[in-house]
Design an enzyme around this catalytic site. Structure first.
Site, PDB file in Angstrom:
ATOM      1  N   ASN A  13     149.704  80.210  55.638  1.00 45.03           N
ATOM      2  CA  ASN A  13     151.144  80.486  55.620  1.00 45.03           C
ATOM      3  C   ASN A  13     151.341  81.965  55.954  1.00 45.03           C
ATOM      4  O   ASN A  13     151.117  82.824  55.105  1.00 45.03           O
ATOM      5  CB  ASN A  13     151.693  80.159  54.219  1.00 45.03           C
ATOM      6  CG  ASN A  13     153.141  80.569  54.046  1.00 45.03           C
ATOM      7  OD1 ASN A  13     153.846  80.806  55.034  1.00 45.03           O
ATOM      8  ND2 ASN A  13     153.592  80.651  52.802  1.00 45.03           N
ATOM      9  N   LYS A  15     153.977  83.532  56.400  1.00 37.65           N
ATOM     10  CA  LYS A  15     155.243  84.062  55.867  1.00 37.65           C
ATOM     11  C   LYS A  15     155.990  84.817  56.986  1.00 37.65           C
ATOM     12  O   LYS A  15     155.917  84.406  58.142  1.00 37.65           O
ATOM     13  CB  LYS A  15     154.993  84.948  54.653  1.00 37.65           C
ATOM     14  CG  LYS A  15     154.109  84.268  53.621  1.00 37.65           C
ATOM     15  CD  LYS A  15     154.122  84.957  52.299  1.00 37.65           C
ATOM     16  CE  LYS A  15     153.074  84.319  51.407  1.00 37.65           C
ATOM     17  NZ  LYS A  15     153.232  84.654  50.009  1.00 37.65           N
ATOM     18  N   HIS A  99     158.426  76.156  48.929  1.00 41.69           N
ATOM     19  CA  HIS A  99     157.564  77.297  48.576  1.00 41.69           C
ATOM     20  C   HIS A  99     158.270  78.146  47.526  1.00 41.69           C
ATOM     21  O   HIS A  99     159.495  78.269  47.533  1.00 41.69           O
ATOM     22  CB  HIS A  99     157.271  78.128  49.832  1.00 41.69           C
ATOM     23  CG  HIS A  99     156.210  79.162  49.601  1.00 41.69           C
ATOM     24  ND1 HIS A  99     156.499  80.374  49.017  1.00 41.69           N
ATOM     25  CD2 HIS A  99     154.879  79.155  49.833  1.00 41.69           C
ATOM     26  CE1 HIS A  99     155.374  81.075  48.911  1.00 41.69           C
ATOM     27  NE2 HIS A  99     154.375  80.357  49.396  1.00 41.69           N
ATOM     28  N   GLU A 101     158.706  81.172  47.185  1.00 43.30           N
ATOM     29  CA  GLU A 101     159.592  82.241  47.679  1.00 43.30           C
ATOM     30  C   GLU A 101     160.952  81.675  48.082  1.00 43.30           C
ATOM     31  O   GLU A 101     161.975  82.351  47.952  1.00 43.30           O
ATOM     32  CB  GLU A 101     158.905  82.986  48.834  1.00 43.30           C
ATOM     33  CG  GLU A 101     157.794  83.876  48.296  1.00 43.30           C
ATOM     34  CD  GLU A 101     156.599  84.036  49.216  1.00 43.30           C
ATOM     35  OE1 GLU A 101     156.712  83.776  50.422  1.00 43.30           O
ATOM     36  OE2 GLU A 101     155.532  84.430  48.697  1.00 43.30           O
ATOM     37  N   GLU A 171     151.071  75.903  43.180  1.00 42.76           N
ATOM     38  CA  GLU A 171     150.966  77.354  43.347  1.00 42.76           C
ATOM     39  C   GLU A 171     151.672  78.039  42.182  1.00 42.76           C
ATOM     40  O   GLU A 171     152.917  78.163  42.201  1.00 42.76           O
ATOM     41  CB  GLU A 171     151.658  77.786  44.647  1.00 42.76           C
ATOM     42  CG  GLU A 171     151.070  77.152  45.881  1.00 42.76           C
ATOM     43  CD  GLU A 171     151.368  77.995  47.107  1.00 42.76           C
ATOM     44  OE1 GLU A 171     150.427  78.545  47.667  1.00 42.76           O
ATOM     45  OE2 GLU A 171     152.549  78.133  47.476  1.00 42.76           O
ATOM     46  N   GLY A 177     150.026  86.198  45.914  1.00 40.68           N
ATOM     47  CA  GLY A 177     150.022  87.607  46.334  1.00 40.68           C
ATOM     48  C   GLY A 177     149.671  88.553  45.209  1.00 40.68           C
ATOM     49  O   GLY A 177     150.132  89.677  45.165  1.00 40.68           O
ATOM     50  N   SER A 218     146.441  83.593  45.788  1.00 38.09           N
ATOM     51  CA  SER A 218     145.435  84.644  45.977  1.00 38.09           C
ATOM     52  C   SER A 218     144.020  84.089  46.163  1.00 38.09           C
ATOM     53  O   SER A 218     143.059  84.639  45.614  1.00 38.09           O
ATOM     54  CB  SER A 218     145.481  85.633  44.804  1.00 38.09           C
ATOM     55  OG  SER A 218     146.765  86.225  44.729  1.00 38.09           O
TER      56      SER A 218
END
Ligand code: PEP
Length: 266
Positions: A13, A15, A99, A101, A171, A177, A218
């Site tokens: 991904n 992003k 996702h 985000e 996730e 991250g 991560s």
């Protein structure tokens, strides 16, 4: 030789990263590094503007193309949005939905994500539905309740015959991250077992056992094999490390090694 129980995924991904030149270099690096691509479905998900470029570069390889999002309508007055029909037209087979985000930075609700899942599957795309709890929810022992809600609402009214086009990525939001504070492979295993148990209640034991469950948060070359060696962990969704061809290739190779061990146990 054993037959693999489920399809294995390694998903990159990107992003909102890269330029035309960087996209070209990254894809060429991945293609070069993965000239042998056994056992694992490797999927690159670039930003929309690089879709056609990446599609053309991937022609003739075994690497698949995915999108990071879509709008749940075939067409219409939805300024700035991209439809599943457009994704299929541009050669994408996969789409990431829900996702964290998009949930937490862009305010997407479970019911909106559910519309996307239904629409993507009905259009013929393969959807990767992301679920996972925040750190506050984890500390308050709400992981199970959050997974239950995100899966139940995210998959509401999805016709059973479409479920073979669906995979789930667990996730934990706090592990994305966050190389300093990520989950252990054992914790990932436990959360994925819980996820499969919830799926079994929602869509039945057989479909739950057939579904590919990925982990994301991560995952890097140094810890990929430990995650991918967990039973029931069928793949990884990679953010940061998917932007470096050598790191992404190393993770994909770790997945191939884990798969080989499953198919040909010593
Ligand atoms: C992600 O974007 O879904 C992700 C897992 O990112 P990272 O690998 O950087 O944690």
């Amino acid at each position: 030789m054993n037959t693999p129980t489920r399809q294995k995924f390694v998903v990159g991904n990107w992003k909102m990263h890269s330029t035309t030149l960087e996209a070209e270099q990254l894809v060429n690096g991945v293609i070069h590094g993965l000239s042998v691509n056994n056992y694992v479905t490797v999927i690159l998900c670039p930003p929309f503007p690089y879709l056609a470029l990446v599609r053309d570069l991937l022609k003739g390889t075994q690497i698949a193309l995915g999108a990071q999002n879509m709008y749940p309508e075939a067409e219409g007055a939805f300024t700035g949005e991209v439809s599943p029909t457009m994704l299929l037209d541009l050669g994408r087979e996969y789409v990431i939905l829900g996702h964290s985000e998009r949930r937490h930075k862009l305010g997407e609700s479970d019911s909106f994500i559910n519309q996307k899942v239904e629409c993507a599957l009905a259009a013929g795309l393969n959807a990767i539905l992301c679920v996972g709890e925040t750190l506050e929810q984890r500390k308050a022992n709400q992981t199970e309740a959050i997974l239950d809600r995100q899966l139940t609402q995210g998959l509401a009214n999805v016709p059973p015959e479409f479920l073979s086009q669906l995979s789930i990525a667990y996730e934990p939001v706090w592990a994305i991250g966050n190389a300093l504070h990520h989950e252990s492979p054992q914790q990932a295993h436990d959360a994925l077992s819980l996820t499969r148990k919830k799926l079994s209640r929602i869509c039945g034991e057989i479909r739950a056992q057939q579904m590919t469950l990925q982990y994301g948060g991560s995952v890097k070359p140094h810890n990929a094999a430990a995650f991918l060696g967990q039973p029931g962990l069928d793949g990884v969704l990679i953010g940061g490390a998917s932007l470096k061809a050598d790191q992404f290739v190393a993770i994909a190779k770790a997945a191939m090694g884990a798969m080989k061990a499953e198919v040909q146990p010593s």
